[in-house]
Design a protein around this motif. Structure first.
Motif, PDB file in Angstrom:
ATOM      1  N   ASP A  29       0.807  -1.215   0.000  1.00 28.41           N
ATOM      2  CA  ASP A  29       0.000   0.000   0.000  1.00 28.41           C
ATOM      3  C   ASP A  29       0.841   1.266   0.000  1.00 28.41           C
ATOM      4  N   LYS A  30       1.847   1.302   0.866  1.00 29.77           N
ATOM      5  CA  LYS A  30       2.671   2.498   0.986  1.00 29.77           C
ATOM      6  C   LYS A  30       3.990   2.151   1.639  1.00 29.77           C
ATOM      7  N   ILE A  31       4.918   3.069   1.563  1.00 27.83           N
ATOM      8  CA  ILE A  31       6.189   2.956   2.272  1.00 27.83           C
ATOM      9  C   ILE A  31       6.152   3.958   3.403  1.00 27.83           C
ATOM     10  N   VAL A  32       6.335   3.482   4.615  1.00 25.84           N
ATOM     11  CA  VAL A  32       6.233   4.345   5.793  1.00 25.84           C
ATOM     12  C   VAL A  32       7.606   4.490   6.444  1.00 25.84           C
ATOM     13  N   ILE A  33       8.041   5.733   6.594  1.00 23.08           N
ATOM     14  CA  ILE A  33       9.313   6.059   7.230  1.00 23.08           C
ATOM     15  C   ILE A  33       9.028   6.626   8.609  1.00 23.08           C
ATOM     16  N   GLY A  34       9.592   6.004   9.637  1.00 25.42           N
ATOM     17  CA  GLY A  34       9.427   6.489  11.003  1.00 25.42           C
ATOM     18  C   GLY A  34      10.687   7.192  11.471  1.00 25.42           C
ATOM     19  N   VAL A  35      10.577   8.468  11.818  1.00 24.90           N
ATOM     20  CA  VAL A  35      11.714   9.245  12.301  1.00 24.90           C
ATOM     21  C   VAL A  35      11.632   9.287  13.826  1.00 24.90           C
ATOM     22  N   LEU A  36      12.498   8.542  14.459  1.00 25.37           N
ATOM     23  CA  LEU A  36      12.463   8.393  15.915  1.00 25.37           C
ATOM     24  C   LEU A  36      13.608   9.191  16.514  1.00 25.37           C
ATOM     25  N   GLY A  37      13.286  10.383  17.043  1.00 22.45           N
ATOM     26  CA  GLY A  37      14.325  11.310  17.471  1.00 22.45           C
ATOM     27  C   GLY A  37      14.178  11.774  18.899  1.00 22.45           C
ATOM     28  N   VAL A  66       7.751   5.966  -4.540  1.00 25.34           N
ATOM     29  CA  VAL A  66       8.762   5.135  -5.195  1.00 25.34           C
ATOM     30  C   VAL A  66       8.162   3.770  -5.458  1.00 25.34           C
ATOM     31  N   ALA A  67       8.620   3.133  -6.506  1.00 25.61           N
ATOM     32  CA  ALA A  67       8.136   1.815  -6.908  1.00 25.61           C
ATOM     33  C   ALA A  67       6.609   1.788  -6.982  1.00 25.61           C
ATOM     34  N   GLY A  68       6.021   2.931  -7.381  1.00 23.53           N
ATOM     35  CA  GLY A  68       4.581   3.006  -7.556  1.00 23.53           C
ATOM     36  C   GLY A  68       3.792   3.112  -6.267  1.00 23.53           C
ATOM     37  N   ARG A  69       4.458   3.366  -5.142  1.00 27.96           N
ATOM     38  CA  ARG A  69       3.766   3.457  -3.861  1.00 27.96           C
ATOM     39  C   ARG A  69       4.055   4.787  -3.191  1.00 27.96           C
ATOM     40  N   PRO A  70       3.063   5.424  -2.586  1.00 28.92           N
ATOM     41  CA  PRO A  70       3.304   6.681  -1.880  1.00 28.92           C
ATOM     42  C   PRO A  70       4.188   6.455  -0.661  1.00 28.92           C
ATOM     43  N   VAL A  71       4.929   7.500  -0.297  1.00 31.64           N
ATOM     44  CA  VAL A  71       5.808   7.447   0.864  1.00 31.64           C
ATOM     45  C   VAL A  71       5.253   8.367   1.939  1.00 31.64           C
ATOM     46  N   GLU A  72       5.112   7.835   3.146  1.00 29.45           N
ATOM     47  CA  GLU A  72       4.604   8.603   4.282  1.00 29.45           C
ATOM     48  C   GLU A  72       5.693   8.723   5.346  1.00 29.45           C
TER      49      GLU A  72
END
Length: 404
Positions: A29-37, A66-72
């Motif tokens: 469905d999507k690529i999810v990036i978690g920024v843990l700071g 990227v690769a046809g998937r939204p990035v969150e």
């Protein structure tokens, strides 16, 4: 539910419970990036909201998908607590579909969250922690250590100053693993260059009054008073070193980890002449200058090395996802190791088998106020240390990924 809402220091567990109600996202469905700071403790200026913006810049430059998937991009405050970081990482992966975790502003947090990523076969991009153990005895196959480490910092500034004739050193070190590793790595570099450590003091995190430690440093007669700390602790120590007149008595202050925002907080009048090592010099080339200008327009500040490193790591991760057409950790990590790194942060970087992203390091000196031509014209480049010289060699590695 707004997953971009920062978890407060008083209600982190309640916030985590509320995240648990969110639906799990399928990998496709999507690529999810978690920024843990860190948004609320000693490294809030090092990490915090502005580092999140650097990650968002990388995503936007990729077109938001990227690769046809939204990035969150989502983010949270670890409060510099490893147990909180591990809990957030676990629920992010299990309930919020996070594919990659970025930032991780201390060695202990990187180990805690990195273990969770390893267990779930997700990617951890260690863009803010410093411990050289992260790609040595404590390396993980799913973690890449991107920006800098204690070995490279120590090998850069420690070696250079010892070779210049500054032989006697006194350390004021943060009293946790980062400070101990930085002092230990620097001691090895100093002794290899013919110098010696004549004394040291261990200082708790978030110390306000450094007077007793600076008095010990003065009494030692050391040529170099080395600050093996970071963030607000470094800022306070530099300000108070000026109050104690260390420079006037012939002692040189060397900040092992000093960032642009730290220098801005101290001011050139107090920080001038301070030597430090960094992984990012914004004035280095056209790419670095363009990135820094765009970041300043967006945030009002200059990007420090952790922010630039996070931008770089996420760009490389997304390029790898695009190249292999999946966000499965194994193929992505393999692609990240195969692809060279050439961007605003690192013009000639490479990811090794131990997870270390090797790149040049820079020895810098803070400018005097009269030499500065603008708000962020704050330091001169004294020396470029090639990555293969700055970082621990694979031949000396204890990483099981290399030695097994």
């Amino acid at each position: 539910m707004n997953k971009h809402k920062m978890t407060s220091s008083l209600a982190v567990m309640a916030a985590l419970a509320s995240w648990g109600a969110a639906p799990a996202f399928a990998q496709d469905d999507k690529i999810v990036i978690g920024v843990l700071g860190d948004h609320s403790s000693a490294y809030a200026d090092v990490s915090g909201p502005n580092l999140v913006e650097a990650v968002k810049m990388a995503v936007e430059e990729a077109g938001g998908e990227v690769a046809g998937r939204p990035v969150e991009v989502i983010w949270a405050d670890s409060q510099l607590k490893p147990d909180v970081a591990a809990t957030i990482a676990r629920q992010w992966i299990e309930r919020d579909g996070v594919d990659v975790i970025v930032d991780l502003p201390s060695t202990a947090i990187a180990l805690a969250a990195g273990d969770v990523a390893q267990q779930h076969d997700k990617v951890a991009l260690l863009t803010s922690p410093a411990g050289s153990n992260l790609t040595n005895q404590d390396c993980r196959s799913n973690s890449i250590h991107w920006t800098y480490d204690t070995y490279a910092i120590a090998n850069s500034i420690g070696r250079a100053l010892a070779e210049s004739g500054k032989k006697n050193w006194f350390f004021i070190s943060a009293d946790y693993s980062f400070g101990a590793q930085l002092e230990g790595d620097a001691t090895a570099a100093i002794e290899a260059a013919g110098g010696k450590v004549v004394g040291s003091a261990r200082v708790p995190l978030n110390t306000v009054d450094f007077s007793s430690f600076l008095l010990q440093a003065q009494a030692s007669g050391a040529d170099i008073v080395a600050l093996a700390n970071a963030g607000n602790d470094t800022v306070n120590a530099i300000k108070q070193a000026n109050e104690f007149g260390l420079a006037q008595t012939g002692q040189q202050v060397a900040a092992m980890v000093l960032l642009d925002n730290d220098i801005n907080s101290v001011g050139l009048d107090l920080a001038q002449g301070t030597l430090y090592s960094t992984a990012f010099a914004w004035m280095l080339n056209d790419k670095s200058r363009a990135f820094a200008e765009a970041f300043r327009e967006r945030t009002g500040i200059n990007p420090n090395m952790n922010m630039a490193g996070s931008y770089s790591a996420v760009k490389h991760y997304l390029a790898a996802v695009e190249a292999v057409g999946t966000d499965e950790a194994g193929p992505v990590l393999a692609a990240m190791r195969e692809m060279p790194v050439d961007d605003a942060f690192a013009p000639n970087g490479k990811v090794r088998a131990d997870g270390r992203m090797v790149h040049d390091m820079y020895l810098m000196r803070v400018k005097a106020p009269g030499d500065s031509e603008g708000p962020w014209d704050i330091a001169t480049l004294e020396e470029t240390i090639p990555g293969d010289t700055a970082f621990r060699s694979l031949a000396d590695s204890q990483c099981p990924l290399v030695t097994d």
